[in-house]
Design an enzyme around this catalytic site. Structure first.
Site, PDB file in Angstrom:
ATOM      1  N   HIS A 110      -6.704  -3.795  -1.469  1.00  0.00           N
ATOM      2  CA  HIS A 110      -6.787  -4.436  -0.155  1.00  0.00           C
ATOM      3  C   HIS A 110      -7.555  -3.544   0.826  1.00  0.00           C
ATOM      4  O   HIS A 110      -8.426  -4.009   1.554  1.00  0.00           O
ATOM      5  CB  HIS A 110      -5.385  -4.714   0.403  1.00  0.00           C
ATOM      6  N   HIS A 149       2.019   0.875  -1.548  1.00  0.00           N
ATOM      7  CA  HIS A 149       1.073   1.970  -1.760  1.00  0.00           C
ATOM      8  C   HIS A 149       1.555   3.241  -1.081  1.00  0.00           C
ATOM      9  O   HIS A 149       2.230   3.191  -0.054  1.00  0.00           O
ATOM     10  CB  HIS A 149      -0.310   1.630  -1.185  1.00  0.00           C
TER      11      HIS A 149
END
Length: 173
Positions: A110, A149
């Protein structure tokens, strides 16, 4: 090996702090919205609009296509090569806010795509570059807040995205 351990320890410390601060609950809804802007639909819509408005020879459209053709395979190779566990698998008693789209954490796709598109669009519309980079940084931040993440995953996403964009611009222009 000691360097990698030190980086991982720092990563876990930063991640744990960010996900335990009192303001975290207020950030989650905002971060979910920001993260969704980088799911890919906006990039497809931008490419479709550029094709419809400018045609297939538009430099931004061609740069975007080339950049994605570079970035996605490199991203996949890095994910499968490093096989870094996501925070939910790496940390005991931690549950991410959202379900990630794949198994591994490094790098953040992303963040990579967001910085790549921000760099490309910002090159052709320099006045938008600061706003685009703030958006891209918020995408990376949101991925950490949502628990999918570690911070270094997003940092590598920045490097990969900007690198693919610069390579693409140099090739197309």
């Amino acid at each position: 090996m000691k360097l990698i351990y030190s980086i991982h320890k720092y990563d876990v410390t930063m991640f744990t702090w960010l996900n335990s601060v009192a303001i975290h609950a207020y950030l989650v809804r905002f971060c979910c919205m920001i993260s969704r802007t980088a799911d890919g639909l906006l990039y497809v819509l931008l490419a479709a609009w550029l094709y419809w408005d400018q045609g297939s020879n538009d430099a931004l459209l061609r740069a975007m296509i080339l950049a994605f053709l570079i970035e996605r395979p490199v991203y996949t190779l890095l994910k499968k090569g490093f096989k870094r566990n996501r925070p939910q698998q790496a940390l005991e008693d931690f549950q991410s806010v959202i379900t990630p789209s794949d198994q591994f954490s490094f790098p953040s796709g992303h963040t990579s795509a967001a910085f790549m598109v921000a760099t490309l669009v910002g090159y052709f519309a320099p006045a938008l570059l600061p706003v685009l980079y703030v958006w891209a940084a918020l995408v990376g931040f949101s991925r950490v807040v949502l628990g999918v993440h570690f911070p270094t995953d997003t940092l590598m996403g920045v490097v990969l995205g900007v690198g693919a964009a610069i390579f693409s611009l140099n090739y197309i222009l």
